[in-house]
Design a protein around this motif. Structure first.
Motif, PDB file in Angstrom:
ATOM      1  N   PRO A 157       0.827  -1.260   0.002  1.00 12.93           N
ATOM      2  CA  PRO A 157       0.032  -0.107   0.069  1.00 12.93           C
ATOM      3  C   PRO A 157       0.903   1.290  -0.021  1.00 12.93           C
ATOM      4  O   PRO A 157       0.452   2.347  -0.723  1.00 12.93           O
ATOM      5  CB  PRO A 157      -1.041  -0.049   1.341  1.00 12.93           C
ATOM      6  N   LEU A 158       1.678   1.534   0.855  1.00 13.46           N
ATOM      7  CA  LEU A 158       2.647   2.532   0.867  1.00 13.46           C
ATOM      8  C   LEU A 158       3.541   2.861  -0.420  1.00 13.46           C
ATOM      9  O   LEU A 158       3.379   3.936  -0.877  1.00 13.46           O
ATOM     10  CB  LEU A 158       3.551   2.629   1.792  1.00 13.46           C
ATOM     11  N   ILE A 159       4.081   1.815  -0.821  1.00 15.66           N
ATOM     12  CA  ILE A 159       5.204   1.908  -1.938  1.00 15.66           C
ATOM     13  C   ILE A 159       3.932   2.016  -3.160  1.00 15.66           C
ATOM     14  O   ILE A 159       4.370   2.858  -4.134  1.00 15.66           O
ATOM     15  CB  ILE A 159       6.001   0.811  -2.257  1.00 15.66           C
ATOM     16  N   HIS A 160       2.869   1.380  -3.317  1.00 17.52           N
ATOM     17  CA  HIS A 160       2.033   1.773  -4.234  1.00 17.52           C
ATOM     18  C   HIS A 160       1.689   3.230  -4.414  1.00 17.52           C
ATOM     19  O   HIS A 160       1.709   3.853  -5.641  1.00 17.52           O
ATOM     20  CB  HIS A 160       0.528   0.951  -4.211  1.00 17.52           C
ATOM     21  N   GLN A 161       1.242   3.772  -3.387  1.00 13.42           N
ATOM     22  CA  GLN A 161       1.019   5.128  -3.244  1.00 13.42           C
ATOM     23  C   GLN A 161       2.094   6.104  -3.749  1.00 13.42           C
ATOM     24  O   GLN A 161       2.021   7.169  -4.468  1.00 13.42           O
ATOM     25  CB  GLN A 161       0.502   5.652  -2.008  1.00 13.42           C
ATOM     26  N   TRP A 162       3.258   5.999  -3.143  1.00 12.44           N
ATOM     27  CA  TRP A 162       4.531   6.708  -3.547  1.00 12.44           C
ATOM     28  C   TRP A 162       4.854   6.629  -4.980  1.00 12.44           C
ATOM     29  O   TRP A 162       5.097   7.419  -5.812  1.00 12.44           O
ATOM     30  CB  TRP A 162       5.708   5.991  -2.841  1.00 12.44           C
ATOM     31  N   LEU A 163       4.627   5.334  -5.560  1.00 14.09           N
ATOM     32  CA  LEU A 163       4.833   5.082  -7.069  1.00 14.09           C
ATOM     33  C   LEU A 163       3.773   6.076  -7.941  1.00 14.09           C
ATOM     34  O   LEU A 163       4.321   6.748  -8.889  1.00 14.09           O
ATOM     35  CB  LEU A 163       4.603   3.593  -7.249  1.00 14.09           C
ATOM     36  N   LEU A 164       2.525   5.933  -7.410  1.00 17.81           N
ATOM     37  CA  LEU A 164       1.713   6.831  -8.246  1.00 17.81           C
ATOM     38  C   LEU A 164       2.029   8.184  -8.046  1.00 17.81           C
ATOM     39  O   LEU A 164       1.926   9.253  -9.232  1.00 17.81           O
ATOM     40  CB  LEU A 164       0.297   6.593  -7.548  1.00 17.81           C
ATOM     41  N   GLU A 165       2.384   8.738  -7.283  1.00 17.76           N
ATOM     42  CA  GLU A 165       2.871  10.429  -6.744  1.00 17.76           C
ATOM     43  C   GLU A 165       3.882  10.673  -7.623  1.00 17.76           C
ATOM     44  O   GLU A 165       4.260  11.693  -8.271  1.00 17.76           O
ATOM     45  CB  GLU A 165       3.029  10.474  -5.433  1.00 17.76           C
ATOM     46  N   THR A 166       4.939   9.496  -7.772  1.00 18.30           N
ATOM     47  CA  THR A 166       6.228   9.687  -8.360  1.00 18.30           C
ATOM     48  C   THR A 166       6.243   9.658  -9.892  1.00 18.30           C
ATOM     49  O   THR A 166       6.760  10.320 -10.620  1.00 18.30           O
ATOM     50  CB  THR A 166       7.270   8.713  -7.980  1.00 18.30           C
ATOM     51  N   LEU A 167       5.483   8.599 -10.405  1.00 19.17           N
ATOM     52  CA  LEU A 167       5.318   8.462 -11.868  1.00 19.17           C
ATOM     53  C   LEU A 167       4.199   9.463 -12.419  1.00 19.17           C
ATOM     54  O   LEU A 167       4.642   9.843 -13.746  1.00 19.17           O
ATOM     55  CB  LEU A 167       4.415   7.097 -12.183  1.00 19.17           C
ATOM     56  N   CYS A 168       3.255   9.978 -11.711  1.00 18.24           N
ATOM     57  CA  CYS A 168       2.313  11.009 -12.290  1.00 18.24           C
ATOM     58  C   CYS A 168       2.410  12.308 -11.247  1.00 18.24           C
ATOM     59  O   CYS A 168       1.262  12.196 -10.499  1.00 18.24           O
ATOM     60  CB  CYS A 168       0.805  10.342 -12.442  1.00 18.24           C
ATOM     61  N   PRO A 169       3.133  13.143 -10.941  1.00 16.12           N
ATOM     62  CA  PRO A 169       3.372  13.947 -10.068  1.00 16.12           C
ATOM     63  C   PRO A 169       2.238  15.188 -10.165  1.00 16.12           C
ATOM     64  O   PRO A 169       1.799  15.684  -9.394  1.00 16.12           O
ATOM     65  CB  PRO A 169       4.827  14.629 -10.256  1.00 16.12           C
ATOM     66  N   SER A 170       1.753  15.316 -11.515  1.00 21.00           N
ATOM     67  CA  SER A 170       0.745  16.267 -11.959  1.00 21.00           C
ATOM     68  C   SER A 170      -0.847  15.734 -11.723  1.00 21.00           C
ATOM     69  O   SER A 170      -1.785  16.472 -11.931  1.00 21.00           O
ATOM     70  CB  SER A 170       0.987  16.900 -13.262  1.00 21.00           C
ATOM     71  N   VAL A 171      -0.914  14.416 -11.507  1.00 20.13           N
ATOM     72  CA  VAL A 171      -2.164  13.673 -11.427  1.00 20.13           C
ATOM     73  C   VAL A 171      -2.698  13.648 -10.080  1.00 20.13           C
ATOM     74  O   VAL A 171      -2.144  12.991  -9.102  1.00 20.13           O
ATOM     75  CB  VAL A 171      -2.388  12.499 -12.152  1.00 20.13           C
ATOM     76  N   PRO A 172      -3.929  14.511  -9.516  1.00 17.08           N
ATOM     77  CA  PRO A 172      -4.374  14.331  -8.103  1.00 17.08           C
ATOM     78  C   PRO A 172      -4.995  12.732  -7.867  1.00 17.08           C
ATOM     79  O   PRO A 172      -5.367  12.223  -8.724  1.00 17.08           O
ATOM     80  CB  PRO A 172      -5.504  15.322  -8.180  1.00 17.08           C
ATOM     81  N   LEU A 173      -4.633  12.496  -6.682  1.00 20.16           N
ATOM     82  CA  LEU A 173      -4.918  11.084  -6.459  1.00 20.16           C
ATOM     83  C   LEU A 173      -6.067  11.138  -5.465  1.00 20.16           C
ATOM     84  O   LEU A 173      -6.386  11.936  -4.534  1.00 20.16           O
ATOM     85  CB  LEU A 173      -3.801  10.527  -5.474  1.00 20.16           C
ATOM     86  N   TRP A 174      -7.167  10.494  -5.880  1.00 19.65           N
ATOM     87  CA  TRP A 174      -8.277  10.256  -5.187  1.00 19.65           C
ATOM     88  C   TRP A 174      -9.023  11.601  -4.918  1.00 19.65           C
ATOM     89  O   TRP A 174      -8.974  11.860  -3.752  1.00 19.65           O
ATOM     90  CB  TRP A 174      -8.361   9.440  -3.915  1.00 19.65           C
TER      91      TRP A 174
END
Length: 266
Positions: free
Chosen positions: A249-266
């Motif tokens: 869960p934590l690495i997944h969230q970090w990956l999302l933020e790192t791969l797509c820094p301009s995309v708001p999450l949830w």
């Protein structure tokens, strides 16, 4: 409705039969026997025969089911019982006698993945999962890694070898991840990469685009092992062709933020 355990048993039988065939067949080392599906994307009679073996077992046992697979029926369907099959994930590895290739079979009912098997052919190692029943390698229950700090994480990936137009975007993603983690690996068989996330070997994984048969079984493995699998927007994925971000869960969230820094999450 047929039980998830029944579907899992059928998938295991079919995967084992196909893997046994692949291990015993002569590898077509001459490129004249390789058929191009696309640039740097091959299929051989070994793939086709393994898929026919799987289809015979699954559709004989459950004749009302349908099969989604790269060679037999590549159109994604979700109504009723659907088998999502990659008879030889990692064909290029197989052709070069590089040991990372697998048989991947998932069973879905009305769009919900109920069972999945990823069988590492050269190791004869089977990863299995049923919805609500956990993920397993033999008698050992699988659990995603507990690593929280990206600096200690090992991340799997896949290159955009079919779509060169996305290569520069991928290189930027790779650079952002590479400077923050302990290592990145690309073995070349997505089904096994996802199994490695479920087993805690990889802490996370991403690839820009994969087919349903590459990821269906591995998606269930990760979720049953306590991990998360989404697209690049953070949406849970189902039986579809899509980009994939996976991990604990934590690495997944970090990956999302790192791969797509301009995309708001949830």
């Amino acid at each position: 409705m047929v039980s998830a355990l029944h579907l899992l048993q059928l998938a295991q039988t079919a995967a084992e039969r196909a893997a046994s065939y692949i291990r015993g067949v002569e590898r077509p080392s001459d490129p004249e026997g390789w058929t191009h599906k696309g640039a740097r994307d091959f299929v051989t009679e070994v793939d086709r025969t393994a898929e026919r073996i799987i289809a015979d077992i699954l559709l004989t046992a459950e004749p009302n089911g349908q099969m989604v697979g790269e060679e037999l029926s590549p159109k994604v369907v979700t109504d009723g019982l659907v088998w999502i099959v990659d008879p030889l994930d990692g064909t290029t590895n197989f052709l070069h006698d590089f040991s990372s290739y697998a048989v991947s079979i998932a069973a879905a009912v009305d769009g919900i993945i109920e069972a999945g098997v990823v069988l590492h052919v050269t190791r004869n190692e089977s990863y299995t999962a049923s919805r609500g029943g956990g993920a397993w390698r033999g008698g050992r229950r699988l659990k995603v890694s507990a690593i929280q700090d990206p600096g200690f994480a090992l991340i799997g990936t896949g290159f955009p070898f079919k779509d060169e137009s996305r290569l520069e975007e991928y290189q930027r993603q790779f650079g952002r991840v590479a400077v923050a983690v302990s290592g990145i690996r690309r073995p070349g068989a997505a089904a096994l990469d996802l199994a490695d996330v479920a087993a805690g070997r990889f802490d996370g994984f991403w690839e820009q685009h994969l087919s349903a048969w590459d990821i269906a079984a591995g998606t269930l493995l990760i979720r049953e092992a306590g991990g998360i699998v989404t697209d690049f927007s953070g949406r849970d994925i189902g039986i579809e062709h899509t980009g994939v971000v996976a991990g604990n869960p934590l690495i997944h969230q970090w990956l999302l933020e790192t791969l797509c820094p301009s995309v708001p999450l949830w």
